[in-house]
Design a protein around this motif. Sequence first.
Motif, PDB file in Angstrom:
ATOM      1  N   ARG A   1      -1.961  -0.367  -5.783  1.00 61.63           N
ATOM      2  CA  ARG A   1      -0.980  -1.157  -5.055  1.00 61.63           C
ATOM      3  C   ARG A   1       0.260  -1.374  -5.920  1.00 61.63           C
ATOM      4  O   ARG A   1       0.190  -1.451  -7.152  1.00 61.63           O
ATOM      5  CB  ARG A   1      -1.548  -2.533  -4.666  1.00 61.63           C
ATOM      6  CG  ARG A   1      -2.670  -2.494  -3.623  1.00 61.63           C
ATOM      7  CD  ARG A   1      -2.146  -2.055  -2.273  1.00 61.63           C
ATOM      8  NE  ARG A   1      -3.140  -2.167  -1.214  1.00 61.63           N
ATOM      9  CZ  ARG A   1      -3.957  -1.192  -0.837  1.00 61.63           C
ATOM     10  NH1 ARG A   1      -3.917  -0.029  -1.480  1.00 61.63           N
ATOM     11  NH2 ARG A   1      -4.802  -1.375   0.167  1.00 61.63           N
TER      12      ARG A   1
ATOM     13  N   ARG B   1     -10.225  -0.822  -2.706  1.00 66.88           N
ATOM     14  CA  ARG B   1      -8.870  -0.512  -2.283  1.00 66.88           C
ATOM     15  C   ARG B   1      -8.179   0.339  -3.332  1.00 66.88           C
ATOM     16  O   ARG B   1      -8.447   0.228  -4.522  1.00 66.88           O
ATOM     17  CB  ARG B   1      -8.065  -1.796  -2.071  1.00 66.88           C
ATOM     18  CG  ARG B   1      -8.508  -2.628  -0.873  1.00 66.88           C
ATOM     19  CD  ARG B   1      -7.533  -3.746  -0.633  1.00 66.88           C
ATOM     20  NE  ARG B   1      -7.820  -4.477   0.594  1.00 66.88           N
ATOM     21  CZ  ARG B   1      -7.051  -5.427   1.104  1.00 66.88           C
ATOM     22  NH1 ARG B   1      -5.944  -5.769   0.458  1.00 66.88           N
ATOM     23  NH2 ARG B   1      -7.371  -6.034   2.221  1.00 66.88           N
TER      24      ARG B   1
ATOM     25  N   ASP C   1       0.845  -1.192   0.000  1.00 66.96           N
ATOM     26  CA  ASP C   1       0.000   0.000   0.000  1.00 66.96           C
ATOM     27  C   ASP C   1       0.885   1.249   0.000  1.00 66.96           C
ATOM     28  O   ASP C   1       1.651   1.469   0.941  1.00 66.96           O
ATOM     29  CB  ASP C   1      -0.878  -0.018   1.255  1.00 66.96           C
ATOM     30  CG  ASP C   1      -1.820   1.177   1.339  1.00 66.96           C
ATOM     31  OD1 ASP C   1      -1.793   2.023   0.425  1.00 66.96           O
ATOM     32  OD2 ASP C   1      -2.568   1.259   2.336  1.00 66.96           O
TER      33      ASP C   1
END
Length: 893
Positions: free
Chosen positions: A609, A606, A577
């Motif tokens: 990444r 999310r 992250d």
Amino acid sequence: MGRRWRRGGAAVWSLMAAALTAGPGAGQALPTPASVLGFTPGDDFHLATYEQSLEYFEALAAASPRMELVETGRTTEGRRWVFAVVSSPANLARLDEIRAAARRLADPESLTEAQARELVAATPALVDINGGLHATEVAGVQHTIQLAYDLVSGGDDDARIASILDDVVVVLWPSLNPDGQTMVADWYMQNVGTPYETAPLPFLYQAYLGHDNNRDAYMLNMIESRVLARTWQEWEPQIIYVHHQSSPFPTRIWLPPFAEPVAPRVPALMSRQVNTIGMAIAQMLEGRGMPGAVHMGTGFDAWYPGYVDYLPMLRHQIAFWTETALYRYATPRFYTLSDFPPGRRELRQESLYSSPWTGGWWRLQDAVDYMRVASVAVLDYAAKYREDLLLNRWRSGRSVVDHYRSEPPFAWFVPRDQRDPVAPAELLRRLAFNGVRISTLDREVEHDGLRWPAGTWVIPADQPMGELARQLLEVQTYPDLREYPDGPPEQPYDAAGWTLPYQADVRVAAARAPLGDDVRSALVPVEAEAVPWDAGADDAAPFDAVPGVGFDSHPVAAGIVPLPGRLEGSGPALHLDPAQNNAFTALNRAWDAGAEVRWAAGEGGRGPRWVVTGLGSGAASALVDELHLQASRGPARGTPVARPRVGLYRPWTASMDEGWTRWLLERYGFAFTSLRDADLRAGGLGDRYDVIVLPSESAGRLRNGHATGTVPGRYAGGMGESGVRALDDFVRGGGTLVALNASWQLPVEAFHLPVTNVVGGLGRDEYFVSGSLLEIRTDPEHPLTAGMRERAPVFVDRSPVFRPDEGFEGRVVAWYGDEGSPLLSGYLLGEEHLHGAAAVLEARHGDGRVVLMGLRPQWRGQPLGSFRLLFDAVLYTRAVADAAPPEAEGESG
């Protein structure tokens, strides 16, 4: 010769002559500075290196019972860092007892007033005097050599000196910047008698930060800053006096009181004493026929607490600096009234400039003599007012404890679970290293309607360092001071706002209600089984145990540990992250290990990444554990990204911004090359680099550098037109150029980019922001702002504000809101000029791109929450840019 080691402190050693009673009154001649150095400190065209200073201090200590030497640490370049302790033989014989008493007075909760008075009656004052931090301000480190001799021999005023040494223990540092002292002396001495005798130094005089070595007091990023903070807490001097050389011309020495404003949390008793000492120095100078002393009103405010020579005020140590006049190095200069500013040519006597200097020769010896008198004046004050000085140390700390037992804020709560769980530990370790006491909750508690889980850090305000904690944690509101009514604002001498929770992107909650017994009973003081601080800590290896945190030599700071690393999910790849700074360390280590890296857009709620494949499960788990990462396993998705070939432009004009950038990239494991002017002029940059970073310097400074004839030829000229053309070719060919803050102007003008700085033509009465924290809006899905909050605090310092113009091709990735004020901490005038304007943008140019960053993402190594803006930009290669998601309609300003 033998060595004597004292327990309970840094190693104290004395180089002993055969007779321990040698020295004044014992029949043995003391070595003069000239007998060891071959010249007198202050002589024209001579500067002593640190090695020469140390050689003289060793010789003097060997010959006198009034002096011992202390090795307190090592510098960045590995030099032994030594200071002298000078006092009467009787005081030196009970030095451990005196230090213990000073440390007890610094802890007022352990003493009643009656006990404090009893301790004061039998304790000499401790006064720290040193040669200063800024190595090009050369007189300070020359004066300490002569001052050491004066104190040990009695000089021209033996009775006064003897009286001083009966009541004062002097901690005398040859230099607060040993590496820089030698660097500058070597540079000057090799140029004496040449056309470059007064040439500016072409490199930073302290590793990475140069002049900013006096701006690192609370962040403690540098080895030297930590050595000083540790030593000043081991010895607890009541006065710390640091010499500088930048008196406003034509005055000869600037002295406290400081200009407005001053740091609002400094205890009043400390400020009063500093003001009194400034006047005492001026009085002694006048008494010795030394004119030109001036006070306040001349730009030297004390608002910013990051000065090494001012932060101790928040620790109840009288800390201040003075500024003696300087020409250049040890070269003399003759001044006439025609050299003076028009307003000073009348030589008018002023209230705070009582004896105007009339001009004439100014030599290094004059500066050394002014400093010697100023230092003796401080010691004389300490001797005469010893009891008040010591008792006021106790009173000042006691008053802070009492205040915060009845007035808010009563404490600060810092949860361990944060977006970047290492960031709160970074912040708190720095507070702890500076003496702030920190506890953790041993169970869940409720306070003022909020529940705090076990493990939450708590900083009680009712402690001696309560004002220090508050000064760093609260929001700053810089006063609206104007040069004249309705005129432009007075410029802060340094930063106007620095609120650490904003800079670190860490949630900190101030307690507005008193802590009840249920909360206090749950508080457990942070301690650690670390190397005993007094046993000689390894300041030179600060980031070994917890990369990205450090300070493991401190018995409290070492006990502040981030949440354990956590690795969830399953799959062949490690997902990192970018909201966690240590993710970039992990990324660079993965490349070091030969792993493959991909950039993956956000999905499933999310954000984006970094995806690593090719690391064994054991290696991935070890990386997560060591770096305290909150990571996951998952599929090997995303765009493959080769490790970028990064160049950081390093000009011969000694850029502090370049130094801080270099320090940060090294700290997080980035592979990069320093580019000099010749490297740029050689062209073919695209064959060697994917990303080039320009530090925050003006276009003229980058392009032109030092003027020809002012420095030796190899250091003259800047990157020149050929270097600029090479950068243009590099970008057109597909490279990424990152222009930090002030450097925006070079590519915009040279490449004819359709971008305008909307505040560039405004006067300070229309728009002004200097060293403050503002809120920007970002696109967290874009690779250039990945890991940032949608509303993020950033540090802005005379920064450009961008508007894409007609023909612009690219993307705004960070911008200011359309209404209201973005000011979070500090000072801002003219907020309307920011509405909807861009803070960070990508401008396409040929097949490449220019990233313009109108902020300071790495400012002095402080804004942990925006480091990732620099990291994202350094990794923004063509492959990553091509993988960026399309811009949503109405997304940016």
